[in-house]
Design an enzyme around this catalytic site. Structure first.
Site, PDB file in Angstrom:
ATOM      1  N   SER A  74     -11.479  -0.715  -0.018  1.00 45.52           N
ATOM      2  CA  SER A  74     -10.148  -0.844   0.352  1.00 45.52           C
ATOM      3  C   SER A  74     -10.471  -1.248   1.772  1.00 45.52           C
ATOM      4  CB  SER A  74      -9.277   0.371   0.475  1.00 45.52           C
ATOM      5  OG  SER A  74      -8.859   0.872  -0.803  1.00 45.52           O
TER       6      SER A  74
ATOM      7  N   ASP B  42       0.717  -1.130   0.045  1.00 43.74           N
ATOM      8  CA  ASP B  42       0.108  -0.073  -0.139  1.00 43.74           C
ATOM      9  C   ASP B  42       0.769   1.226   0.020  1.00 43.74           C
ATOM     10  OD1 ASP B  42      -2.571   1.813   0.895  1.00 43.74           O
ATOM     11  OD2 ASP B  42      -3.001  -0.044   0.494  1.00 43.74           O
TER      12      ASP B  42
ATOM     13  N   HIS C 119      -3.492   5.999   3.726  1.00 48.52           N
ATOM     14  CA  HIS C 119      -4.392   5.103   3.308  1.00 48.52           C
ATOM     15  C   HIS C 119      -3.636   3.472   3.803  1.00 48.52           C
ATOM     16  CE1 HIS C 119      -6.045   2.021   0.119  1.00 48.52           C
ATOM     17  NE2 HIS C 119      -6.938   2.722   0.246  1.00 48.52           N
TER      18      HIS C 119
END
Length: 335
Positions: free
Chosen positions: A291, A107, A140
């Site tokens: 996600s 990620d 994120h």
């Protein structure tokens, strides 16, 4: 990164991915070749279309693909919460129990956070695995890491940064990161990003890289454009494709990808988790997207894998009693 739009997909301009067998066949159209970690990137001569060349090489029976741009979710396509919002601190105290399960997290990286001390895995990270601090998707990876450690207490995360602060990366970077995991493969792999391919078919180099981890359960997001078009790597055979449910956990979130290639679903709306500390944020955020539904499913499989092989745990959980057409089996949030 110079990006070329091809229909609804995006590729790195002037680049094709191959293995060694295709390098000589593409030599007349190639200016340079860079090879590392199991993949060759052909840097093409001006005017050569990477999609046309990849298709021609495939017609010859060779493994080739344009270097697809992979995008983190949800910000590219948006959603009800197309950016993170500040949230108050979340009561979570890491337990003392330790699991032997390792979850690979590819990620934007992972930032320092009060939830990590004592786990050991965060102390082992280098500067290249730190989360981005600028960009529309900075934080994120940190958000996903929090969902994973809460859903599967005691697991260790193996972090690889493959996306920048805007949630953009490319297929070559991901394939190379997967290649480096072969020596010590994780039991579970969280892939909260993806792409459309130029021909709607599976990207062969990405499929090969995941296929080389036969004992790892790969879990990937179904995308946030509300489409039933295959989203890769989620739609690859053997990968657990995850859609998002709304906050009631009864219905598909309007933005979520769906279709007969989707295997599982979990709540994706307005989840709260760890985040960056700075500006209006104090280490916690609320965010929505496939996600984060993906992290809940990956975490549930990792938690179950503490007592049985990960592949067996995944098969058992995917045979759950509650199924929704085009969304697969429902995984309760359980946070």
């Amino acid at each position: 990164m110079e990006i070329q739009s091809v229909g609804e997909s995006y590729v790195r301009a002037g680049q094709v991915l191959t293995d060694r067998s295709a390098v000589s066949a593409a030599a007349r159209w190639t200016q340079a070749v860079s090879e590392a970690d199991g993949v060759c990137v052909l840097h093409l001569s001006p005017g050569v279309d990477p999609c046309e060349l990849a298709a021609d090489l495939r017609d010859q029976g060779l493994r080739a693909s344009p270097n697809h741009v992979l995008r983190g979710q949800p910000l590219w396509f948006g959603g009800p919460s197309s950016r993170p919002f500040p949230a108050p601190p979340i009561a979570h105290k890491p337990g003392k129990s330790r699991s032997d399960v390792i979850v690979g997290l590819l990620d934007t990286g992972v930032a320092e956070h009060p939830w990590w001390p004592g786990g050991g895995w965060y102390d082992a990270l280098g500067p290249d695995e730190a989360d981005a601090t600028e960009g529309s998707q900075a934080g994120h990876g940190t958000f996903i890491a929090g969902l994973l450690v809460r859903r599967a207490p005691g697991v260790a995360l193996r972090v690889r940064r493959v996306l920048d602060g805007d949630g953009l990366g490319d297929e070559a970077t991901v394939v190379r990161a997967l290649h480096r995991m072969r020596e010590r493969p994780p039991q579970v792999l969280n892939l909260s990003f993806g792409c459309r391919s130029f021909d709607d078919g599976p990207p062969p180099l990405l499929a090969d890289a995941l296929g080389a981890l036969p004992d790892t359960v790969a879990v990937a997001c179904a995308g946030n454009d509300g489409s039933d078009r295959p989203f890769w790597p989620a739609a690859l055979p053997g990968v657990v494709a995850v859609a998002a449910l709304d906050a009631t956990e009864e219905h598909r979130a309007p933005y979520s990808g769906h279709g007969d290639w989707v295997d599982a679903c979990a709540r994706g709306d307005w989840l709260t988790s760890s985040y960056l500390d700075g500006g209006e944020f104090t280490g916690y955020a609320a965010w929505s997207g496939t996600s984060f539904a993906t992290a809940l499913v990956a975490g549930a499989i990792a938690d179950a894998a503490a007592g049985e092989p990960a592949k067996e745990a995944a098969r058992r959980l995917l045979d759950g009693p509650r199924q929704i057409p085009d969304l697969g089996v429902v995984f309760p949030a359980s946070l």
